[in-house]
Design a protein around this motif. Structure first.
Motif, short mmCIF file in Angstrom:
data_model
loop_
_atom_site.label_atom_id
_atom_site.label_comp_id
_atom_site.label_asym_id
_atom_site.label_seq_id
_atom_site.Cartn_x
_atom_site.Cartn_y
_atom_site.Cartn_z
N MET A 182 0.79 -1.20 0.18
CA MET A 182 0.18 0.06 0.52
C MET A 182 0.67 1.28 -0.02
SD MET A 182 -3.41 0.91 0.21
CE MET A 182 -3.97 -0.59 0.54
N TYR A 183 0.36 2.11 -0.57
CA TYR A 183 1.45 3.09 -1.18
C TYR A 183 0.23 4.89 0.05
CZ TYR A 183 4.68 0.12 -3.54
OH TYR A 183 5.22 -0.19 -3.53
N THR A 184 0.99 6.08 -0.03
CA THR A 184 0.34 6.32 0.10
C THR A 184 1.08 7.87 -0.23
OG1 THR A 184 -0.56 5.99 2.70
CG2 THR A 184 0.03 8.70 2.16
N TYR A 185 -0.06 8.85 -0.59
CA TYR A 185 0.51 10.23 -1.52
C TYR A 185 -0.10 10.77 -1.29
CZ TYR A 185 1.94 6.61 -5.08
OH TYR A 185 2.30 5.63 -5.63
N ILE A 186 0.99 11.93 -0.56
CA ILE A 186 0.33 13.23 -0.27
C ILE A 186 1.16 14.66 -1.37
CG2 ILE A 186 0.54 15.00 2.50
CD1 ILE A 186 1.94 12.76 3.13
N THR A 187 -0.36 15.67 -1.74
CA THR A 187 0.14 16.73 -1.70
C THR A 187 -0.46 17.91 -0.66
OG1 THR A 187 -0.51 18.07 -3.76
CG2 THR A 187 -2.18 17.04 -3.14
N THR A 188 -0.27 19.28 -1.13
CA THR A 188 -0.91 20.58 -0.81
C THR A 188 -1.26 21.65 -1.65
OG1 THR A 188 0.97 21.39 -0.58
CG2 THR A 188 0.93 20.04 1.16
N GLY A 189 -2.29 22.27 -0.88
CA GLY A 189 -3.13 23.22 -2.35
C GLY A 189 -3.97 23.55 -1.51
N THR A 190 -4.49 25.14 -1.84
CA THR A 190 -5.94 25.04 -1.17
C THR A 190 -6.91 24.35 -0.44
OG1 THR A 190 -7.28 25.91 -2.75
CG2 THR A 190 -5.56 27.46 -2.09
N PHE A 191 -7.44 24.72 -0.02
CA PHE A 191 -8.46 23.96 0.91
C PHE A 191 -9.81 23.27 -0.10
CE2 PHE A 191 -13.27 22.67 2.56
CZ PHE A 191 -12.79 21.49 3.39
N PHE A 192 -10.22 24.09 -0.23
CA PHE A 192 -11.29 24.09 -1.47
C PHE A 192 -10.90 23.35 -3.03
CE2 PHE A 192 -12.93 27.47 0.62
CZ PHE A 192 -14.14 26.72 1.35
N PHE A 193 -9.21 24.23 -3.52
CA PHE A 193 -9.46 23.08 -5.19
C PHE A 193 -8.99 21.51 -3.86
CE2 PHE A 193 -5.60 21.23 -6.91
CZ PHE A 193 -5.36 21.50 -7.78
N LEU A 194 -8.28 21.16 -3.09
CA LEU A 194 -8.44 19.91 -2.41
C LEU A 194 -9.63 19.16 -2.77
CD1 LEU A 194 -5.02 20.09 -0.26
CD2 LEU A 194 -5.22 18.92 -2.61
N LYS A 195 -10.74 20.25 -1.88
CA LYS A 195 -12.09 19.09 -1.42
C LYS A 195 -12.70 19.08 -3.09
CE LYS A 195 -16.05 19.68 1.30
NZ LYS A 195 -16.16 17.65 1.16
N LYS A 196 -12.12 19.65 -4.56
CA LYS A 196 -13.06 19.60 -5.63
C LYS A 196 -12.42 18.19 -5.86
CE LYS A 196 -13.40 21.83 -9.62
NZ LYS A 196 -12.94 23.03 -10.28
N MET A 197 -10.68 18.42 -5.89
CA MET A 197 -10.30 17.31 -6.03
C MET A 197 -11.07 15.44 -5.78
SD MET A 197 -5.82 16.07 -6.61
CE MET A 197 -5.45 17.46 -7.12
N LYS A 198 -10.82 15.70 -4.43
CA LYS A 198 -11.33 14.88 -3.75
C LYS A 198 -12.84 14.16 -4.27
CE LYS A 198 -11.86 12.61 1.04
NZ LYS A 198 -13.03 13.60 1.98
N TRP B 130 -4.09 13.01 1.15
CA TRP B 130 -3.93 11.75 1.51
C TRP B 130 -4.47 11.11 0.53
CZ3 TRP B 130 -0.52 10.38 6.08
CH2 TRP B 130 0.24 11.81 6.97
N HIS B 131 -4.07 10.31 -0.59
CA HIS B 131 -4.39 9.17 -1.12
C HIS B 131 -3.52 8.08 -0.41
CE1 HIS B 131 -4.69 7.49 -5.61
NE2 HIS B 131 -5.54 7.03 -4.84
#
Length: 171
Positions: free
Chosen positions: A1-17, A37-38
């Motif tokens: 299992m892998y975990t990938y982490i990225t940062t950004g604004t809350f609304f940008f990351l929420k949209k991606m999620k 976190w993915h």
């Protein structure tokens, strides 16, 4: 299992999620930053993430709660000892009230591990930090570090809340 982490604004990351509901993702924030976190067996959707291998997991990742991430730089030659010792110590917290999940993440491109715990709330995390179990496990880690020089630098803690827009964002 892998975990990938990225940062950004809350609304940008929420949209991606929200665009990838089938993927296991955790959106976490604090007053200074927001991270997504993915956790996956396959590839990530992120362009340039920090990459980790989950070498120990327990509990179920929840979309709500309090997250504590201990960032621990470990010398290359001491990784096996650190991984074994830390995993054995963390298994002891799984039955604590308010505990939700734990991940020990091995870095794939640097020397800093992440020990991530998720708690029902900040109060449960504070209760653990004030417990004799916490004091005992940390004193053993300090003794081990002094005798083996296992760490590559100082560790640090970052804390987050999970996907709770009203908790921190006010705009």
């Amino acid at each position: 299992m892998y975990t990938y982490i990225t940062t950004g604004t809350f609304f940008f990351l929420k949209k991606m999620k929200d665009k990838h509901p089938e993927d296991c993702m955790l959106l976490m924030q604090n007053p200074d930053t927001c991270q997504l976190w993915h956790e996956t067996e396959g590839k990530t959707i992120f362009q340039s993430p920090r990459k980790y291998e989950a070498i120990h997991s327990s509990g179920r990742l929840e979309q709500k709660g309090f997250v504590a991430c201990n960032h621990i730089p470990v010398r290359e030659e001491n990784r096996p000892v650190f991984e074994y010792t830390f995993t054995e110590q963390m298994k002891k917290i799984e039955a604590l009230p308010g505990f939700t999940a734990f991940r020990l993440l091995r870095p794939l491109s640097n020397d800093t591990y992440i020990a991530m715990t998720i708690w029902k709330d900040e109060e449960a995390f504070k209760d653990w930090k004030q417990s004799s179990l916490f004091a005992d496990s940390h004193s053993k880690a300090i003794q081990s570090a002094k005798s083996t020089n296992i760490f590559a630098g100082p560790s640090y803690l970052s804390v987050f809340v999970l996907d709770d827009e009203d908790e921190i964002n006010t705009d």
